[in-house]
Design an enzyme around this catalytic site. Structure first.
Site, PDB file in Angstrom:
ATOM      1  N   TYR A 164      -7.382  -7.100  13.860  1.00 26.66           N
ATOM      2  CA  TYR A 164      -8.009  -6.098  12.991  1.00 26.66           C
ATOM      3  C   TYR A 164      -7.761  -6.406  11.516  1.00 26.66           C
ATOM      4  O   TYR A 164      -6.638  -6.678  11.090  1.00 26.66           O
ATOM      5  CB  TYR A 164      -7.462  -4.700  13.296  1.00 26.66           C
ATOM      6  N   HIS A 194     -14.784  -0.362  -1.366  1.00 28.89           N
ATOM      7  CA  HIS A 194     -13.828   0.749  -1.333  1.00 28.89           C
ATOM      8  C   HIS A 194     -13.466   1.252  -2.725  1.00 28.89           C
ATOM      9  O   HIS A 194     -12.761   2.265  -2.850  1.00 28.89           O
ATOM     10  CB  HIS A 194     -12.555   0.311  -0.596  1.00 28.89           C
ATOM     11  N   ASN A 307      -4.012  -1.039   1.263  1.00 30.83           N
ATOM     12  CA  ASN A 307      -3.688  -0.159   2.380  1.00 30.83           C
ATOM     13  C   ASN A 307      -2.266   0.386   2.235  1.00 30.83           C
ATOM     14  O   ASN A 307      -1.290  -0.343   2.434  1.00 30.83           O
ATOM     15  CB  ASN A 307      -3.828  -0.923   3.696  1.00 30.83           C
ATOM     16  N   TYR A 395      16.941  41.468 -11.892  1.00 28.93           N
ATOM     17  CA  TYR A 395      16.985  40.309 -11.002  1.00 28.93           C
ATOM     18  C   TYR A 395      16.674  38.999 -11.729  1.00 28.93           C
ATOM     19  O   TYR A 395      17.197  37.944 -11.377  1.00 28.93           O
ATOM     20  CB  TYR A 395      15.982  40.468  -9.860  1.00 28.93           C
ATOM     21  N   ARG A 398      20.139  38.263 -13.208  1.00 26.64           N
ATOM     22  CA  ARG A 398      21.254  38.278 -12.265  1.00 26.64           C
ATOM     23  C   ARG A 398      21.071  37.280 -11.124  1.00 26.64           C
ATOM     24  O   ARG A 398      22.032  36.702 -10.614  1.00 26.64           O
ATOM     25  CB  ARG A 398      21.388  39.697 -11.694  1.00 26.64           C
ATOM     26  N   PHE A 444       0.266   4.056   7.295  1.00 29.83           N
ATOM     27  CA  PHE A 444      -0.525   4.376   6.111  1.00 29.83           C
ATOM     28  C   PHE A 444      -0.761   5.871   5.940  1.00 29.83           C
ATOM     29  O   PHE A 444      -1.236   6.313   4.902  1.00 29.83           O
ATOM     30  CB  PHE A 444      -1.895   3.684   6.192  1.00 29.83           C
ATOM     31  N   GLU A 529     -11.060   7.832  11.630  1.00 33.61           N
ATOM     32  CA  GLU A 529      -9.942   8.348  10.831  1.00 33.61           C
ATOM     33  C   GLU A 529     -10.075   9.863  10.818  1.00 33.61           C
ATOM     34  O   GLU A 529     -10.526  10.475   9.854  1.00 33.61           O
ATOM     35  CB  GLU A 529      -9.982   7.726   9.431  1.00 33.61           C
TER      36      GLU A 529
END
Length: 657
Positions: A164, A194, A307, A395, A398, A444, A529
């Site tokens: 792959y 990409h 990647n 508060y 404190r 990834f 994906e």
């Protein structure tokens, strides 16, 4: 022969110069002539002699005199911009510069190096690399690991094994086998296709962090990149040649594909790059100006560059470091406010916190004790109300140890996860040289950094939420003994009225930003994906939340110092007087209304640069040394180890580390 790169109407032109005695005006005219020569109808411009223009350097935006000789005004390979007067396509501002260019024009090439091995990078290291304090080199061990990893890839290519991303397509195309003569083209196509991000580019500091972190991951030796290519990437980093990386486009699985692809695109000489010398320009020109060549990708190398979770993690690293800085300074600011509001120190008693011993809570209470009225640092303000009938505070005063404390513990937990991620291999497939094989997996996936950065935003936001309420107490005369909105002649003057509104607006905005992005997921790549982390948005909004926290605390710091003006001539403790003097070195007291935004920015800068911590921390540490074993510093590392010991039986005791 000198050569210059000239920007004209959005295009970059290489202009050689045979005679360095020629002038800046000649260079501008020659660049315009070359631009017009390649355009139909001369690009709509009149003749070269009729064009009026200005010339300025891209570095620092300095305007040049057209009569100056080139050898005086410019250096060889300099980048300049021609702005044509009255031309709508040639705006007066310089588009070749990132935001905050005044910072980058001061950039000086570092002399020191950080040796990366893929295993020991810290968040502090990465932030320093982002600021340009260091260059990078590899350790000898890392070089050997990279070479061994590449040998596995070369063997796969030689044997024509189907693997792959090396001999197949990507994502949905994983079953498509690519011919051997197309394997290099496959890697270039991967990077180009990409590179699909949108939005403003990362700043040079953030892009430098992103590149440094990717180099660190490649140095681990599980990516299959060649040592030759990795050294080219390092040379680009050391020359501060930084790709145009849009901040939006990653879903955080499979890694940060879009931003890392843009990062790689510049390295192969395509798209845009930035350097302190050139500003934004075509990548091939920027690389050439620095004596570098575009990378020629070998099989697997495009995938190796893009990647991983480095976008999420590098931004997360900045977020963690800024969160740490503002969290410890928040204690100082809150202590100053408590002093101005004439609060009591009883809530910070050692025994109270010993019976609820969360590390962060104990440390914050200790810091308050070290800063407020004590035998070490007496306070005239505290003495003035010592015998009042006041029993306890609201508060927001404190409960600072409990509220600020959990923020400190949150940061420590997040820092532990981010540090692990900094030194993790996040490729797919992974190359295991010791086994001589590649294995596909899911390292990834950005869920780890995505989740903890959502957690960080939620935690740190609380510093702003409680700070805004303290600002209200400072400004509201019914809750303090101070004039309304901390100004004399109220009505004629409005004082801090709208500064408080700004703080409230930032806190409200943070409430929306704190919604976790990592609870969302959308299926991508034709359902291959089908679960993603959305970590990119988690990191970016965490940084926005932290910036808002810094700004709210800047307003509180100014308000507290203004409150002290109405308690004079009484003085507070020595460390808090030091803080007051620091603020007054950049912001004068308000006698009457004035333009307030620059003062808020000045106080914000003090916090970002950790100046408030620098002036107060010596007193905190001196107090600590004198009160051992009452308290000890609770570092993120100490907290992380303690957290792990509580949740695992395999963590060794500190003596075994």
């Amino acid at each position: 022969m000198p050569r210059f790169t000239v920007h004209v109407r959005g295009e970059w032109l290489a202009v050689p110069c045979q005679d360095a005695q020629l002038t800046v005006g000649w260079l501008g005219r020659e660049a315009v002539r070359r631009y017009m020569k390649n355009k139909p109808d001369n690009g709509g411009l009149p003749s070269v002699d009729e064009v009026r223009f200005l010339v300025r350097r891209c570095k620092g935006l300095g305007l040049l005199d057209n009569e100056d000789p080139l050898n005086v005004a410019l250096e060889d390979n300099d980048f300049v911009e021609v702005v044509i007067e009255g031309d709508a396509m040639s705006p007066d501002f310089v588009p070749s510069q990132p935001e905050g260019v005044y910072l980058y024009s001061k950039y000086r090439e570092p002399e020191k190096y950080v040796a990366l091995d893929g295993d020991s990078l810290t968040t502090e290291d990465l932030v320093s690399l982002g600021k340009g304090h260091y260059k990078i080199k590899l350790t000898p061990t890392a070089e050997k690991k990279v070479q061994k990893s590449r040998e596995v890839i070369d063997s796969i290519i030689k044997e024509r094994t189907v693997v792959y991303g090396i001999t197949t397509g990507f994502g949905k195309f994983a079953r498509t086998v690519i011919p051997i003569d197309k394997l290099e083209e496959l890697q270039f196509n991967l990077v180009r296709s990409h590179s699909s991000g949108v939005g403003k580019p990362l700043s040079p500091e953030r892009c430098r962090m992103l590149l440094a972190l990717r180099i660190n991951v490649l140095a681990k030796g599980y990516s299959g990149i060649s040592l030759e290519t990795l050294k080219q990437v390092i040379e680009a980093f050391n020359a501060s040649c930084l790709s145009y990386v849009p901040e939006k486009g990653t879903v955080g699985a499979s890694g940060d594909l879009a931003p890392l692809s843009h990062l790689a695109l510049g390295l192969i000489g395509e798209g845009k790059m930035w350097s302190p010398k050139s500003g934004w320009a075509d990548a091939k020109y920027v690389l050439k100006a620095h004596g570098l060549k575009p990378i020629v990708l070998k099989p697997k190398e495009g995938l190796a560059l893009i990647n991983g979770t480095q976008m999420i993690t590098s931004l997360g690293c900045e977020a963690v470091e800024r969160a740490s800085a503002i969290a410890r300074q928040a204690d100082i600011v809150a202590a100053l406010t408590l002093e101005v509001l004439k609060g009591t120190t009883k809530a910070f008693d050692t025994d109270i916190h010993a019976v609820r011993p969360h590390p962060g809570q104990v440390e914050v209470a200790f810091r308050f004790r070290s800063l407020l009225d004590s035998d070490h640092h007496p306070s005239e303000i505290a003495e003035s109300h010592r015998f009042c009938d006041h029993v306890q505070d609201a508060y927001t005063l404190r409960c600072c140890p409990q509220v600020h404390g959990v923020v400190n513990d949150t940061i420590a937990f997040v820092k532990n996860v981010i540090t692990t991620e900094l030194n993790s291999a996040t490729d797919n497939p992974m190359v295991f040289a010791s086994r001589g094989e590649t294995i596909s997996g899911g390292n990834f996936h950005g869920e780890y950094p995505a989740k903890v950065l959502d957690y960080l935003a939620i935690g740190v936001h609380e510093l702003a939420a409680i700070s805004e309420r303290r600002i209200e107490r400072l400004c509201n005369p019914s809750l303090s003994e101070l004039p309304p909105f901390l100004v004399a002649e109220g009505g004629l003057n409005s004082g801090f009225m709208i500064a408080h509104c700004t703080a409230a607006a930032l806190v409200s905005e943070n409430k929306a930003l704190c919604h976790p992005s990592s609870v969302d997921s959308l299926s991508t790549s034709a359902a291959t994906e089908d679960h993603v982390s959305m970590g990119g948005w988690a990191a970016r909004k965490a940084l926005r939340v932290i910036e808002h926290v810094e700004q709210v605390l800047a307003i509180e710091l100014l308000a507290a110092c203004q409150g002290i003006e109405f308690l004079r001539p009484l003085k507070t403790t020595t460390p808090l007087e030091k803080v007051y003097n620091l603020v007054r070195s950049v912001v004068r007291p308000w006698i009457k209304d004035r333009f307030m935004a620059p003062d808020i920015e000045a106080a914000h800068r003090l916090l970002v640069e950790q100046k408030v911590w620098e002036v107060a921390s010596p007193y905190i540490e001196k107090y600590r040394m004198e009160h051992i074993p009452e308290s000890r510093p609770v570092s993120p590392t100490a907290f992380s180890l303690e957290f792990l010991r509580r949740t695992s039986s395999t963590i060794p005791e500190s003596g075994d580390l």
